[in-house]
Write a protein that holds these residues in place. Structure first.
Motif, PDB file in Angstrom:
ATOM      1  N   PRO A  34       0.847  -1.086  -0.171  1.00  0.00           N
ATOM      2  CA  PRO A  34       0.455  -0.132  -0.050  1.00  0.00           C
ATOM      3  C   PRO A  34       0.911   1.521  -0.045  1.00  0.00           C
ATOM      4  O   PRO A  34       0.093   2.081  -0.531  1.00  0.00           O
ATOM      5  CB  PRO A  34      -0.524  -0.109   1.178  1.00  0.00           C
ATOM      6  N   VAL A  35       2.164   1.439   0.835  1.00  0.00           N
ATOM      7  CA  VAL A  35       3.122   2.346   0.907  1.00  0.00           C
ATOM      8  C   VAL A  35       3.259   2.854  -0.894  1.00  0.00           C
ATOM      9  O   VAL A  35       3.625   4.093  -1.544  1.00  0.00           O
ATOM     10  CB  VAL A  35       4.734   2.594   1.649  1.00  0.00           C
ATOM     11  N   LEU A  36       3.385   1.967  -0.921  1.00  0.00           N
ATOM     12  CA  LEU A  36       4.105   2.014  -2.904  1.00  0.00           C
ATOM     13  C   LEU A  36       3.235   2.709  -3.700  1.00  0.00           C
ATOM     14  O   LEU A  36       3.224   3.384  -4.891  1.00  0.00           O
ATOM     15  CB  LEU A  36       4.735   0.904  -3.463  1.00  0.00           C
ATOM     16  N   GLN A  37       1.857   1.895  -3.498  1.00  0.00           N
ATOM     17  CA  GLN A  37       0.785   2.039  -4.326  1.00  0.00           C
ATOM     18  C   GLN A  37       0.042   3.927  -4.393  1.00  0.00           C
ATOM     19  O   GLN A  37       0.177   4.615  -4.935  1.00  0.00           O
ATOM     20  CB  GLN A  37      -0.803   1.294  -4.070  1.00  0.00           C
ATOM     21  N   MET A  38       0.024   4.669  -2.420  1.00  0.00           N
ATOM     22  CA  MET A  38       0.010   5.587  -2.149  1.00  0.00           C
ATOM     23  C   MET A  38       0.997   6.960  -2.711  1.00  0.00           C
ATOM     24  O   MET A  38       1.077   7.959  -3.061  1.00  0.00           O
ATOM     25  CB  MET A  38       0.198   5.711  -1.259  1.00  0.00           C
ATOM     26  N   ILE A  39       2.493   6.309  -2.670  1.00  0.00           N
ATOM     27  CA  ILE A  39       3.696   7.180  -3.713  1.00  0.00           C
ATOM     28  C   ILE A  39       3.312   7.188  -4.773  1.00  0.00           C
ATOM     29  O   ILE A  39       3.409   8.292  -5.255  1.00  0.00           O
ATOM     30  CB  ILE A  39       5.108   6.207  -3.340  1.00  0.00           C
ATOM     31  N   LEU A  40       2.998   6.120  -5.731  1.00  0.00           N
ATOM     32  CA  LEU A  40       2.870   6.332  -7.207  1.00  0.00           C
ATOM     33  C   LEU A  40       0.727   7.393  -7.188  1.00  0.00           C
ATOM     34  O   LEU A  40       1.514   8.104  -8.444  1.00  0.00           O
ATOM     35  CB  LEU A  40       1.821   5.407  -7.348  1.00  0.00           C
TER      36      LEU A  40
ATOM     37  N   GLY B  46      16.315  -1.439 -10.935  1.00  0.00           N
ATOM     38  CA  GLY B  46      16.142  -0.941  -9.729  1.00  0.00           C
ATOM     39  C   GLY B  46      15.123  -1.656  -8.907  1.00  0.00           C
ATOM     40  O   GLY B  46      14.795  -2.797  -9.130  1.00  0.00           O
ATOM     41  N   GLY B  47      15.024  -1.241  -7.780  1.00  0.00           N
ATOM     42  CA  GLY B  47      13.854  -2.368  -7.142  1.00  0.00           C
ATOM     43  C   GLY B  47      12.519  -1.524  -7.129  1.00  0.00           C
ATOM     44  O   GLY B  47      12.054  -0.747  -7.691  1.00  0.00           O
ATOM     45  N   LEU B  48      11.610  -2.204  -6.046  1.00  0.00           N
ATOM     46  CA  LEU B  48      10.152  -1.690  -6.150  1.00  0.00           C
ATOM     47  C   LEU B  48      10.060  -0.514  -5.883  1.00  0.00           C
ATOM     48  O   LEU B  48       9.178   0.586  -6.334  1.00  0.00           O
ATOM     49  CB  LEU B  48       9.451  -2.563  -5.670  1.00  0.00           C
ATOM     50  N   SER B  49      10.759   0.007  -4.394  1.00  0.00           N
ATOM     51  CA  SER B  49      10.776   0.775  -4.274  1.00  0.00           C
ATOM     52  C   SER B  49      11.125   1.897  -5.632  1.00  0.00           C
ATOM     53  O   SER B  49      10.420   3.191  -5.431  1.00  0.00           O
ATOM     54  CB  SER B  49      11.923   1.508  -3.150  1.00  0.00           C
ATOM     55  N   GLY B  50      12.522   2.124  -5.246  1.00  0.00           N
ATOM     56  CA  GLY B  50      12.546   2.565  -6.807  1.00  0.00           C
ATOM     57  C   GLY B  50      11.896   2.511  -8.038  1.00  0.00           C
ATOM     58  O   GLY B  50      11.901   4.394  -8.529  1.00  0.00           O
ATOM     59  N   GLN B  51      11.468   2.004  -7.916  1.00  0.00           N
ATOM     60  CA  GLN B  51      10.234   1.609  -9.239  1.00  0.00           C
ATOM     61  C   GLN B  51       9.245   2.968  -9.273  1.00  0.00           C
ATOM     62  O   GLN B  51       8.894   3.370 -10.033  1.00  0.00           O
ATOM     63  CB  GLN B  51      10.160   0.011  -9.834  1.00  0.00           C
ATOM     64  N   ALA B  52       8.686   2.690  -7.549  1.00  0.00           N
ATOM     65  CA  ALA B  52       7.823   3.675  -7.702  1.00  0.00           C
ATOM     66  C   ALA B  52       8.020   5.403  -7.579  1.00  0.00           C
ATOM     67  O   ALA B  52       7.360   6.270  -7.638  1.00  0.00           O
ATOM     68  CB  ALA B  52       7.464   2.701  -6.437  1.00  0.00           C
TER      69      ALA B  52
ATOM     70  N   ILE C  13       4.851  10.104 -13.962  1.00  0.00           N
ATOM     71  CA  ILE C  13       3.662  11.376 -13.464  1.00  0.00           C
ATOM     72  C   ILE C  13       3.579  12.317 -13.021  1.00  0.00           C
ATOM     73  O   ILE C  13       3.067  13.143 -14.061  1.00  0.00           O
ATOM     74  CB  ILE C  13       2.419  10.088 -12.488  1.00  0.00           C
ATOM     75  N   SER C  14       4.408  12.920 -12.790  1.00  0.00           N
ATOM     76  CA  SER C  14       4.481  14.643 -12.245  1.00  0.00           C
ATOM     77  C   SER C  14       4.874  15.372 -13.506  1.00  0.00           C
ATOM     78  O   SER C  14       4.380  16.292 -13.704  1.00  0.00           O
ATOM     79  CB  SER C  14       5.757  14.731 -10.730  1.00  0.00           C
ATOM     80  N   LYS C  15       5.728  14.743 -14.401  1.00  0.00           N
ATOM     81  CA  LYS C  15       6.384  15.879 -15.709  1.00  0.00           C
ATOM     82  C   LYS C  15       5.043  15.797 -16.891  1.00  0.00           C
ATOM     83  O   LYS C  15       5.363  16.481 -16.850  1.00  0.00           O
ATOM     84  CB  LYS C  15       8.129  14.810 -15.359  1.00  0.00           C
TER      85      LYS C  15
ATOM     86  N   VAL D  99       1.852  23.791  -8.609  1.00  0.00           N
ATOM     87  CA  VAL D  99       1.131  22.647  -6.772  1.00  0.00           C
ATOM     88  C   VAL D  99       2.185  21.623  -7.244  1.00  0.00           C
ATOM     89  O   VAL D  99       2.620  21.003  -5.780  1.00  0.00           O
ATOM     90  CB  VAL D  99       0.216  21.857  -7.679  1.00  0.00           C
ATOM     91  N   LEU D 100       2.449  21.162  -8.447  1.00  0.00           N
ATOM     92  CA  LEU D 100       3.362  20.057  -8.395  1.00  0.00           C
ATOM     93  C   LEU D 100       4.767  19.944  -7.858  1.00  0.00           C
ATOM     94  O   LEU D 100       5.734  18.873  -7.579  1.00  0.00           O
ATOM     95  CB  LEU D 100       4.029  19.232  -9.816  1.00  0.00           C
ATOM     96  N   LYS D 101       5.649  21.617  -8.141  1.00  0.00           N
ATOM     97  CA  LYS D 101       7.002  21.768  -7.485  1.00  0.00           C
ATOM     98  C   LYS D 101       6.730  21.794  -6.203  1.00  0.00           C
ATOM     99  O   LYS D 101       7.752  21.648  -5.339  1.00  0.00           O
ATOM    100  CB  LYS D 101       6.829  22.882  -8.156  1.00  0.00           C
ATOM    101  N   LYS D 102       5.885  22.635  -5.874  1.00  0.00           N
ATOM    102  CA  LYS D 102       5.137  23.285  -4.329  1.00  0.00           C
ATOM    103  C   LYS D 102       5.534  21.591  -3.293  1.00  0.00           C
ATOM    104  O   LYS D 102       6.722  21.472  -2.068  1.00  0.00           O
ATOM    105  CB  LYS D 102       4.669  23.889  -3.797  1.00  0.00           C
ATOM    106  N   GLY D 103       5.304  20.115  -3.943  1.00  0.00           N
ATOM    107  CA  GLY D 103       5.182  19.302  -3.444  1.00  0.00           C
ATOM    108  C   GLY D 103       6.156  18.228  -3.437  1.00  0.00           C
ATOM    109  O   GLY D 103       6.557  17.378  -2.796  1.00  0.00           O
ATOM    110  N   GLY D 104       7.196  19.205  -4.086  1.00  0.00           N
ATOM    111  CA  GLY D 104       9.089  18.052  -4.854  1.00  0.00           C
ATOM    112  C   GLY D 104       8.566  16.787  -5.352  1.00  0.00           C
ATOM    113  O   GLY D 104       8.994  16.441  -5.013  1.00  0.00           O
ATOM    114  N   PHE D 105       7.318  16.864  -6.047  1.00  0.00           N
ATOM    115  CA  PHE D 105       7.600  15.820  -7.293  1.00  0.00           C
ATOM    116  C   PHE D 105       8.081  16.152  -8.172  1.00  0.00           C
ATOM    117  O   PHE D 105       8.230  14.883  -9.342  1.00  0.00           O
ATOM    118  CB  PHE D 105       5.772  15.752  -7.055  1.00  0.00           C
TER     119      PHE D 105
END
Length: 158
Positions: free
Chosen positions: A70-76, A98-104, A111-113, A125-131
């Motif tokens: 679920p953490v990786l889904q949330m990151i996505l 890479g691994g799953l964490s790096g892939q997420a 997605i952000s770009k 909005v996305l820049k403020k969030g650091g995405f």
């Protein structure tokens, strides 16, 4: 002396002219999709965004099947949630390395770009969030004479 005073006036005029802010325009391909590349650690994700029902497909699988944690889904989903675009875009991504964490993280960056290319108004909005910032931290290489990158072999006095 009159020449010098006219030069100082020119300097004040030139200082008051502000350089134009960069104008971000929509970048779409022939199918009406926005494309971006996201990177994190050793993972590289190619991401396409187009209007749709909110389906996210990664390497020909549903994203919940590909990223089981679920953490990786949330990151996505962070950039989509931050920009209030739930269920408005279909996202197709291919990710490798890479691994799953790096892939997420790579897919999130892609997605952000891609969202900023499709809808340039979302950039702030996305820049403020650091995405939009690429997290450049990678694994340090192993050095010779060491057990790992920095760890030394156990020292024996006798």
């Amino acid at each position: 002396m009159a020449d010098l005073s006219s030069l100082s006036q020119l300097g004040t005029v030139a200082a008051s002219v502000q350089p134009a802010a960069p104008v971000h325009v929509q970048k779409l391909d022939k199918q009406g999709r926005a494309y971006a590349t996201g990177k994190r650690k050793d993972a590289i994700a190619r991401v396409w965004v187009k209007p749709g029902s909110g389906k996210i497909i990664i390497n020909d699988k549903e994203f919940k099947a590909y990223f089981a944690r679920p953490v990786l889904q949330m990151i996505l989903q962070q950039p989509i949630v931050a920009s209030n675009r739930n269920g408005q875009y279909d996202i197709v991504a291919t990710v490798q390395g890479g691994g799953l964490s790096g892939q997420a993280g790579a897919v999130r960056h892609g997605i952000s770009k891609a969202l900023t290319y499709y809808e340039p108004a979302l950039r702030s909005v996305l820049k403020k969030g650091g995405f939009l910032t690429r997290d450049s931290r990678t694994v340090e290489r192993k050095k010779y004479g060491k057990a790992k990158a920095r760890r030394s072999f156990q020292f024996s006095k006798r």
